[in-house]
Design an enzyme around this catalytic site. Structure first.
Site, mmCIF file in Angstrom:
data_model
loop_
_atom_site.group_PDB
_atom_site.id
_atom_site.type_symbol
_atom_site.label_atom_id
_atom_site.label_comp_id
_atom_site.label_asym_id
_atom_site.label_seq_id
_atom_site.Cartn_x
_atom_site.Cartn_y
_atom_site.Cartn_z
ATOM 1 N N LYS A 1 0.171 4.265 -0.285
ATOM 2 C CA LYS A 1 -0.438 5.473 0.286
ATOM 3 C C LYS A 1 -0.170 6.669 -0.634
ATOM 4 C CE LYS A 1 -0.031 3.283 4.748
ATOM 5 N NZ LYS A 1 0.104 3.389 6.198
ATOM 6 N N GLU B 1 -5.152 -4.868 10.752
ATOM 7 C CA GLU B 1 -4.108 -3.869 10.948
ATOM 8 C C GLU B 1 -4.373 -3.094 12.239
ATOM 9 O OE1 GLU B 1 -2.170 -2.715 6.959
ATOM 10 O OE2 GLU B 1 -3.951 -1.476 7.183
ATOM 11 N N SER C 1 3.601 -2.112 10.343
ATOM 12 C CA SER C 1 5.050 -2.174 10.591
ATOM 13 C C SER C 1 5.684 -3.511 10.197
ATOM 14 C CB SER C 1 5.364 -1.835 12.051
ATOM 15 O OG SER C 1 5.011 -0.485 12.334
ATOM 16 N N GLU D 1 -6.570 4.836 7.864
ATOM 17 C CA GLU D 1 -6.377 6.259 7.554
ATOM 18 C C GLU D 1 -7.624 6.846 6.897
ATOM 19 O OE1 GLU D 1 -2.638 5.663 5.536
ATOM 20 O OE2 GLU D 1 -1.771 5.101 7.463
ATOM 21 N N ASN E 1 0.869 -1.174 0.000
ATOM 22 C CA ASN E 1 0.000 0.000 0.000
ATOM 23 C C ASN E 1 0.913 1.233 0.000
ATOM 24 O OD1 ASN E 1 -1.743 2.094 0.576
ATOM 25 N ND2 ASN E 1 -2.198 1.412 2.666
ATOM 26 N N HIS F 1 -9.321 1.313 5.034
ATOM 27 C CA HIS F 1 -8.028 1.480 5.704
ATOM 28 C C HIS F 1 -8.205 2.432 6.887
ATOM 29 C CE1 HIS F 1 -3.923 2.700 6.542
ATOM 30 N NE2 HIS F 1 -3.555 1.575 5.956
ATOM 31 N N GLY G 1 2.818 2.233 10.777
ATOM 32 C CA GLY G 1 3.802 3.301 10.626
ATOM 33 C C GLY G 1 4.546 3.663 11.894
#
Ligand code: PGA
Length: 252
Positions: free
Chosen positions: A14, A168, A214, A100, A12, A98, A174
Site C-alpha cells: 500500500k 478479500e 488480516s 481501497e 501489498n 483492490h 486491516g
C-alpha cells in the site's frame, strides 16, 4: 487438482515504504530458496519503489508487482501510471480492483476489468480483488456481491497464467478480523464455480484464488489450509520480512 496450483503469497505494501525499505526485500530474498517450489512470493511496493525493487530482485525467485494501473497505455492522465510503465519498471504483475481503490477512487467493475485488460496488454499478470463489505455480509449478500464482482471484473480470456483472484472481505482488511474457515471455504468454492461456469473447468481448476484480510503468521496456516485457498494477499503483515515469511511458511 489442487496440487497443480502453486500458491502465491503476495505482499501489498500500500502507501508504505521509502528507499531504505529495500532492507526488508533483502531479507525476503535471503530466505527465498527455502520456499522455492512450494510457494511463489511476490512483493508489491508503492510505484516509486518498483524499479528499484525489480532491479534488486532480478534473478531471484521474488517477483515484483505493482498496486494499480491506468487502463490506457499513455496519455493526458496526470499522476497516473500505465501498465506498460510498470512493466518497463520491472513489474510482472499488478493488483487491480483492490477495495481501497474501489472505495476511495470509486472504481467500478467495468474499470477494474479494463485495468486487467491493460495489464495483459502490457504483459503483466492481473491480481483482481473482490470482496463484500460488512453490511453486505450481515445482509446475507456475500455471494451475490462477490459473484457480481467476479462477473464484472474478470475479462474474457482469463487463464491461470494471466490472472489471479484475491478474495478479500472488506471488513477483514486491516481490522484483525477474519471470516471463519467455513466462510472462506464457501466464498472460494463459490468463486471457483463461477469461474468454471464462464471459463470452463480447466481454467477454474488452474486459476489461483488468494485469501486476503488480516492474514498474519499466527492465522496463516489455518487460512491457507482451507480448500480452494491458493495463497494470500497480505497488507500490514507484509511490511516486515519476518512476518511475511512467517505467513509463507504455512506452505513449508
Ligand atoms: P491486511 O490487508 O493484510 O492489512 O488486512 C490486506 C489487503 O488489503 O490486501
Amino acid at each position: 487438482m489442487a496440487a497443480a496450483r502453486r500458491p502465491l503469497v503476495a505482499g501489498n505494501w500500500k502507501m508504505n515504504g521509502l528507499k531504505g525499505s529495500i532492507a526488508e526485500l533483502d531479507k525476503v530474498m535471503a530466505a527465498a530458496a527455502d520456499y522455492t517450489g512450494k510457494v511463489e512470493l511476490m512483493v508489491c511496493p508503492p510505484s516509486t519503489l518498483v524499479a528499484q525493487f525489480a532491479a534488486r530482485a532480478q534473478g531471484s525467485p521474488i517477483a515484483i508487482g505493482a498496486q494499480d494501473c491506468h487502463a490506457e497505455a499513455a496519455g493526458a492522465f496526470t499522476g497516473d501510471l500505465s501498465a506498460e510503465m510498470l512493466k518497463d519498471a520491472g513489474a510482472v504483475a499488478v493488483i487491480v480492483g483492490h477495495s481501497e481503490r474501489r472505495t476511495y477512487h470509486k472504481e467500478t467493475d467495468a474499470e477494474v476489468r479494463a485495468k486487467a485488460l491493460a495489464a495483459w496488454r502490457a504483459g503483466l499478470m492481473a491480481i483482481v480483488c473482490v470482496g463484500e463489505t460488512k453490511d453486505e455480509r450481515v445482509a446475507g449478500k456475500t455471494l451475490e456481491v462477490v459473484g457480481r464482482q467476479v462477473e464484472g471484473s474478470l475479462p474474457d480470456g482469463t487463464t491461470p497464467a494471466n490472472l489471479v483472484i484475491a478474495y478479500e472481505p472488506v471488513w477483514a482488511i486491516g481490522t484483525g478480523l477474519t471470516p471463519t474457515t467455513a466462510d472462506v471455504a464457501e466464498a472460494h468454492g463459490f468463486i471457483r464455480a463461477e469461474v468454471a461456469k464462464r471459463f470452463g473447468q480447466a481454467v477454474a481448476d488452474g486459476v489461483r484464488i488468494q485469501y486476503g484480510g488480516s492474514v498474519k503468521p499466527s492465522n496463516a496456516k489455518e487460512l491457507m489450509s482451507v480448500s480452494d485457498v491458493d495463497g494470500a494477499l497480505v497488507g500490514g503483515a507484509s511490511l516486515k520480512a519476518d512476518d511475511f515469511l512467517g505467513i509463507a511458511s504455512a506452505y513449508l
